[in-house]
Motif scaffolding. Structure first.
Motif, PDB file in Angstrom:
ATOM      1  N   PRO B  35      -6.229   3.237 -20.921  1.00  0.00           N
ATOM      2  CA  PRO B  35      -5.308   2.513 -21.823  1.00  0.00           C
ATOM      3  C   PRO B  35      -4.577   1.345 -21.159  1.00  0.00           C
ATOM      4  O   PRO B  35      -4.226   0.378 -21.834  1.00  0.00           O
ATOM      5  N   ASP B  36      -4.357   1.421 -19.814  1.00  0.00           N
ATOM      6  CA  ASP B  36      -3.618   0.312 -19.174  1.00  0.00           C
ATOM      7  C   ASP B  36      -4.543  -0.654 -18.433  1.00  0.00           C
ATOM      8  O   ASP B  36      -4.071  -1.508 -17.691  1.00  0.00           O
ATOM      9  N   GLU B  37      -5.856  -0.547 -18.650  1.00  0.00           N
ATOM     10  CA  GLU B  37      -6.805  -1.412 -17.937  1.00  0.00           C
ATOM     11  C   GLU B  37      -7.307  -2.571 -18.814  1.00  0.00           C
ATOM     12  O   GLU B  37      -7.143  -2.580 -20.033  1.00  0.00           O
ATOM     13  N   VAL B  38      -7.944  -3.533 -18.151  1.00  0.00           N
ATOM     14  CA  VAL B  38      -8.569  -4.681 -18.820  1.00  0.00           C
ATOM     15  C   VAL B  38      -9.979  -4.835 -18.250  1.00  0.00           C
ATOM     16  O   VAL B  38     -10.169  -4.697 -17.037  1.00  0.00           O
ATOM     17  N   ARG B  39     -10.980  -5.100 -19.109  1.00  0.00           N
ATOM     18  CA  ARG B  39     -12.327  -5.374 -18.617  1.00  0.00           C
ATOM     19  C   ARG B  39     -12.610  -6.872 -18.739  1.00  0.00           C
ATOM     20  O   ARG B  39     -12.299  -7.500 -19.761  1.00  0.00           O
ATOM     21  N   VAL B  40     -13.189  -7.427 -17.689  1.00  0.00           N
ATOM     22  CA  VAL B  40     -13.489  -8.857 -17.634  1.00  0.00           C
ATOM     23  C   VAL B  40     -14.999  -9.044 -17.501  1.00  0.00           C
ATOM     24  O   VAL B  40     -15.626  -8.383 -16.667  1.00  0.00           O
ATOM     25  N   ALA B  41     -15.565  -9.924 -18.323  1.00  0.00           N
ATOM     26  CA  ALA B  41     -16.970 -10.312 -18.144  1.00  0.00           C
ATOM     27  C   ALA B  41     -17.020 -11.346 -17.021  1.00  0.00           C
ATOM     28  O   ALA B  41     -16.407 -12.409 -17.118  1.00  0.00           O
ATOM     29  N   VAL B  42     -17.724 -11.009 -15.948  1.00  0.00           N
ATOM     30  CA  VAL B  42     -17.714 -11.846 -14.746  1.00  0.00           C
ATOM     31  C   VAL B  42     -18.603 -13.076 -14.911  1.00  0.00           C
ATOM     32  O   VAL B  42     -19.712 -12.983 -15.447  1.00  0.00           O
ATOM     33  N   HIS B  43     -18.108 -14.245 -14.503  1.00  0.00           N
ATOM     34  CA  HIS B  43     -18.915 -15.465 -14.488  1.00  0.00           C
ATOM     35  C   HIS B  43     -19.223 -15.934 -13.068  1.00  0.00           C
ATOM     36  O   HIS B  43     -20.263 -16.509 -12.825  1.00  0.00           O
ATOM     37  N   ARG B  44     -18.261 -15.714 -12.160  1.00  0.00           N
ATOM     38  CA  ARG B  44     -18.462 -16.229 -10.807  1.00  0.00           C
ATOM     39  C   ARG B  44     -17.621 -15.440  -9.820  1.00  0.00           C
ATOM     40  O   ARG B  44     -16.473 -15.107 -10.088  1.00  0.00           O
ATOM     41  N   LEU B  45     -18.207 -15.125  -8.661  1.00  0.00           N
ATOM     42  CA  LEU B  45     -17.445 -14.554  -7.548  1.00  0.00           C
ATOM     43  C   LEU B  45     -17.176 -15.672  -6.549  1.00  0.00           C
ATOM     44  O   LEU B  45     -17.975 -16.603  -6.415  1.00  0.00           O
ATOM     45  N   ASN B  46     -16.061 -15.549  -5.876  1.00  0.00           N
ATOM     46  CA  ASN B  46     -15.688 -16.501  -4.842  1.00  0.00           C
ATOM     47  C   ASN B  46     -15.485 -15.661  -3.582  1.00  0.00           C
ATOM     48  O   ASN B  46     -14.428 -15.077  -3.392  1.00  0.00           O
ATOM     49  N   LEU B  47     -16.532 -15.567  -2.745  1.00  0.00           N
ATOM     50  CA  LEU B  47     -16.428 -14.681  -1.581  1.00  0.00           C
ATOM     51  C   LEU B  47     -15.415 -15.208  -0.582  1.00  0.00           C
ATOM     52  O   LEU B  47     -15.317 -16.420  -0.349  1.00  0.00           O
ATOM     53  N   ASP B  48     -14.677 -14.283   0.011  1.00  0.00           N
ATOM     54  CA  ASP B  48     -13.760 -14.617   1.097  1.00  0.00           C
ATOM     55  C   ASP B  48     -14.535 -15.322   2.221  1.00  0.00           C
ATOM     56  O   ASP B  48     -15.661 -14.949   2.549  1.00  0.00           O
ATOM     57  N   ALA B  49     -13.931 -16.360   2.804  1.00  0.00           N
ATOM     58  CA  ALA B  49     -14.633 -17.174   3.793  1.00  0.00           C
ATOM     59  C   ALA B  49     -15.091 -16.351   4.995  1.00  0.00           C
ATOM     60  O   ALA B  49     -16.219 -16.491   5.471  1.00  0.00           O
ATOM     61  N   ALA B  50     -14.230 -15.458   5.477  1.00  0.00           N
ATOM     62  CA  ALA B  50     -14.594 -14.645   6.648  1.00  0.00           C
ATOM     63  C   ALA B  50     -15.763 -13.729   6.318  1.00  0.00           C
ATOM     64  O   ALA B  50     -16.666 -13.533   7.134  1.00  0.00           O
ATOM     65  N   GLY B  99      -6.906  -2.879 -22.866  1.00  0.00           N
ATOM     66  CA  GLY B  99      -6.365  -1.576 -23.232  1.00  0.00           C
ATOM     67  C   GLY B  99      -5.026  -1.728 -23.937  1.00  0.00           C
ATOM     68  O   GLY B  99      -4.269  -2.664 -23.648  1.00  0.00           O
ATOM     69  N   PRO B 100      -4.714  -0.801 -24.853  1.00  0.00           N
ATOM     70  CA  PRO B 100      -3.493  -0.923 -25.669  1.00  0.00           C
ATOM     71  C   PRO B 100      -2.209  -0.887 -24.831  1.00  0.00           C
ATOM     72  O   PRO B 100      -1.176  -1.377 -25.265  1.00  0.00           O
ATOM     73  N   GLU B 101      -2.279  -0.333 -23.619  1.00  0.00           N
ATOM     74  CA  GLU B 101      -1.066  -0.223 -22.800  1.00  0.00           C
ATOM     75  C   GLU B 101      -1.080  -1.176 -21.613  1.00  0.00           C
ATOM     76  O   GLU B 101      -0.262  -1.048 -20.700  1.00  0.00           O
ATOM     77  N   SER B 102      -2.020  -2.137 -21.589  1.00  0.00           N
ATOM     78  CA  SER B 102      -2.054  -3.078 -20.470  1.00  0.00           C
ATOM     79  C   SER B 102      -0.821  -3.972 -20.482  1.00  0.00           C
ATOM     80  O   SER B 102      -0.480  -4.571 -21.502  1.00  0.00           O
ATOM     81  N   LEU B 147      -9.522  -4.664 -14.329  1.00  0.00           N
ATOM     82  CA  LEU B 147      -8.164  -4.933 -13.836  1.00  0.00           C
ATOM     83  C   LEU B 147      -7.277  -3.738 -14.150  1.00  0.00           C
ATOM     84  O   LEU B 147      -7.323  -3.194 -15.252  1.00  0.00           O
ATOM     85  N   PHE B 148      -6.451  -3.336 -13.178  1.00  0.00           N
ATOM     86  CA  PHE B 148      -5.530  -2.213 -13.378  1.00  0.00           C
ATOM     87  C   PHE B 148      -4.235  -2.706 -14.040  1.00  0.00           C
ATOM     88  O   PHE B 148      -4.015  -3.914 -14.188  1.00  0.00           O
ATOM     89  N   GLY B 149      -3.378  -1.754 -14.349  1.00  0.00           N
ATOM     90  CA  GLY B 149      -2.083  -2.100 -14.937  1.00  0.00           C
ATOM     91  C   GLY B 149      -1.284  -3.044 -14.054  1.00  0.00           C
ATOM     92  O   GLY B 149      -0.641  -3.975 -14.533  1.00  0.00           O
ATOM     93  N   ARG B 150      -1.335  -2.807 -12.731  1.00  0.00           N
ATOM     94  CA  ARG B 150      -0.560  -3.649 -11.832  1.00  0.00           C
ATOM     95  C   ARG B 150      -1.414  -4.690 -11.119  1.00  0.00           C
ATOM     96  O   ARG B 150      -1.002  -5.250 -10.107  1.00  0.00           O
ATOM     97  N   SER B 151      -2.631  -4.972 -11.615  1.00  0.00           N
ATOM     98  CA  SER B 151      -3.411  -6.074 -11.043  1.00  0.00           C
ATOM     99  C   SER B 151      -2.755  -7.395 -11.423  1.00  0.00           C
ATOM    100  O   SER B 151      -1.841  -7.438 -12.236  1.00  0.00           O
ATOM    101  N   ILE B 152      -3.248  -8.476 -10.838  1.00  0.00           N
ATOM    102  CA  ILE B 152      -2.711  -9.786 -11.184  1.00  0.00           C
ATOM    103  C   ILE B 152      -3.880 -10.697 -11.532  1.00  0.00           C
ATOM    104  O   ILE B 152      -4.867 -10.763 -10.808  1.00  0.00           O
ATOM    105  N   ALA B 153      -3.762 -11.379 -12.661  1.00  0.00           N
ATOM    106  CA  ALA B 153      -4.774 -12.341 -13.064  1.00  0.00           C
ATOM    107  C   ALA B 153      -4.057 -13.532 -13.673  1.00  0.00           C
ATOM    108  O   ALA B 153      -3.027 -13.378 -14.321  1.00  0.00           O
ATOM    109  N   ALA B 154      -4.592 -14.719 -13.436  1.00  0.00           N
ATOM    110  CA  ALA B 154      -3.997 -15.922 -14.012  1.00  0.00           C
ATOM    111  C   ALA B 154      -4.958 -16.506 -15.040  1.00  0.00           C
ATOM    112  O   ALA B 154      -6.163 -16.584 -14.789  1.00  0.00           O
ATOM    113  N   VAL B 155      -4.424 -16.891 -16.195  1.00  0.00           N
ATOM    114  CA  VAL B 155      -5.251 -17.583 -17.175  1.00  0.00           C
ATOM    115  C   VAL B 155      -5.501 -18.992 -16.635  1.00  0.00           C
ATOM    116  O   VAL B 155      -4.560 -19.697 -16.241  1.00  0.00           O
TER     117      VAL B 155
END
Lengths: 347, 347
Positions: B35-50, B99-102, B147-155
């Motif tokens: 209920p507190d999650e979000v599903r995202v359809a992935v378009h692109r990964l940006n791998l960490d440089a290291a 999710g309804p509680e995200s 994404l979890f309830g306490r994840s961070i995403a920017a539009v």
């Protein structure tokens, strides 16, 4: 030379050029002092625990070999810095000569403990460490050491046994920084992870005096009993600090809410995420443990979306020695815990 | 479960038991959301440089082998976390289900970038990474992420090119924390070590906007020229940040006094002592570099008897994405530096 880099011993660095004394390969240990320096007649070295352990292990407990290597290190480097661990220790002695421009406020004859590491203190040994069997961190010694303009030394108090005062001064940065941070919050809650240890018990006492409601977190029932008996914390909680959920849950249950300030005083790796998770939004984590991983802390807070301020514990704050000695004098529970630990170490 | 440990993805951890998602060996990547999650359809990964560098080196530049290993990692772990570097990266996608509680405030159809690491984000790849040649950190991909309830995403904003917005969001913690710390001082001076880089230029802009007089410190004349031309700092200084005396002297000369706040944005080891020495008594050092050594900083401050507050740079602060995007929009010099860097990276 710009004012910012004066008084830090640059003129004592022999090699490599431009290094600070701590990073230097070799320091000038000559007894003649510059106008802002102080010379101390050394009575005793207190080797850093990690350094002594490395030497004792390397030589399989052969005390004579350990002594020989310490003498070789000091002769070669002009300071007692273990080449493997990089650490030093502290020393006790009596002030011998004070340069006319020294800002330290010391007088000839003062009995002092140095609060900057031996790893950056010019040192010469003159007695071959004849009074030491190489089997303990406490090293009776004769010779001299140099304090810079910006070094730190505390005059040992007359009313406390030397060993007790030394043990307190060794951890005096922790209660001082805890005090400063806790006073920035209104009616805060504070969790001290490793609350039954030396820096932990000092931090608990400092936090309570600064107005906090406290919980001391310890890993085993024996320590919990010690801490409960001492009455130093408002609550005592049992948790493995390396288990983030267990630590956060224990703190929240004991305090009724997360901690505004979490102080990490336990020297085991892997406590970063638990400490962050145990801390309230807008709170502060103070890491005093040298086992702290910078990247684990930075990535952990980001991964948990935790708006917490994370401090690298600084062993120096103005007035830190006085604050710690005052806590020892006025909090019988702190003194009892310290005396018990010293007796256990001697036993 | 105590409130403090909700919304951080514990229910997605398959092994080991009790680990946080970042430390977990394997996550549950199933598409059904709590209920507190979000599903995202992935378009692109940006791998960490290291991470990408490690993979490319291991496979000697064989792109097909790199792609195969990334697919194996994601299939085995349920997340893209390089087992050697431990790092992840970020991703761009479109919100698929909320999710309804995200609490994240996202809506289906939003184009988002995740601001928590891939190293803790449940991920399933469904296209075999067919659109990627394995030779760049930018990975076109299809699949889903959670994404979890306490994840961070920017539009992602409509008015900025995706790559530019991503590059800004990748470093948005630095200007946000710089802003907060600088506002705690009255008419402060600020030194940004590595001032011509992404996080460095953002931090310079944030510091000036927060009322500071600033110096950007860079190691070579080419970067000094860039920074002078951009006009982002009140002064530009050349110094090797690993040389404490050189760094402190350069900062003091440029500002007329030490820095109240020193921000370390340069990813090379050994900058701790210089940063401390460049900072005024009562000042603050913010370490954003992942090359920072905790013990070098802690022991360095003590050895220099420096009363400075040392912060572990936290990549998360409420409002960090908005602040960084606003700086990009309103400071043409920041945008120009970023566009120039992106063009250089594209080759």
């Amino acid at each position: 030379m710009s004012p910012q880099v004066q008084g830090i011993g640059l003129d004592r660095v022999l090699e490599p050029d431009g290094a600070l004394p701590q990073a230097a390969q070799r320091l000038d240990d000559s007894p003649e002092i510059a106008p802002d320096e102080v010379r101390v007649a050394v009575h005793r070295l207190n080797l850093d625990a990690a350094s002594f352990r490395q030497l004792a292990t390397k030589h399989g407990g052969d005390g004579a070999a350990v002594r020989r290597e310490v003498l070789e290190i000091v002769a070669a480097r002009g300071k007692m810095q273990n080449p493997v661990t990089g650490s030093g220790g502290m020393l006790v002695g009596v002030v011998d000569e004070v340069g006319p421009e020294s800002p330290l406020g010391l007088a000839v004859g003062d009995r002092v403990a140095t609060l900057v590491s031996l790893s950056l203190t010019p040192l010469r040994i003159t007695d071959g460490l004849a009074g030491w069997d190489g089997r303990s961190e406490q090293v009776p010694a004769a010779g001299h050491a140099i304090l810079f303009g910006r070094s730190i030394a505390a005059v040992l108090p007359d009313d406390l046994p030397g060993e007790l005062a030394m043990a307190v001064l060794d951890v005096c940065g922790a209660p001082a920084l805890t005090d400063r941070v806790v006073r920035g919050y209104d009616a805060p809650t504070v969790a001290v992870v490793g609350g039954a240890g030396k820096s932990g018990s000092m931090s608990l006492a400092a936090a309570r005096r600064a107005g906090a409601r406290t919980v001391g977190v310890v890993p085993v029932e024996a320590e919990a009993g010690l801490l409960r008996e001492a009455g130093l914390a408002d609550a005592v909680a049992l948790a493995d600090a390396r288990d983030p959920v267990a630590l956060a849950s224990a703190v929240e249950q004991a305090l009724g809410r997360p901690a505004d300030v979490t102080v990490v005083c336990v020297d085991v790796p892997g406590c970063e995420h638990g400490a962050i998770l145990a801390t309230a939004e807008g709170g502060t984590v103070i890491f005093f443990s040298m086992a702290t991983s910078f990247s684990a802390a930075a990535l952990g807070a980001e991964g948990l979306a935790a708006d917490v301020t994370m401090l690298i514990g600084n062993g120096y704050l103005p007035g830190h020695a006085e604050l710690a000695l005052d806590l020892l004098r006025t909090e019988p529970a702190v003194r009892k815990l310290f005396e018990r630990r010293l007796a256990a170490e001697a036993g």
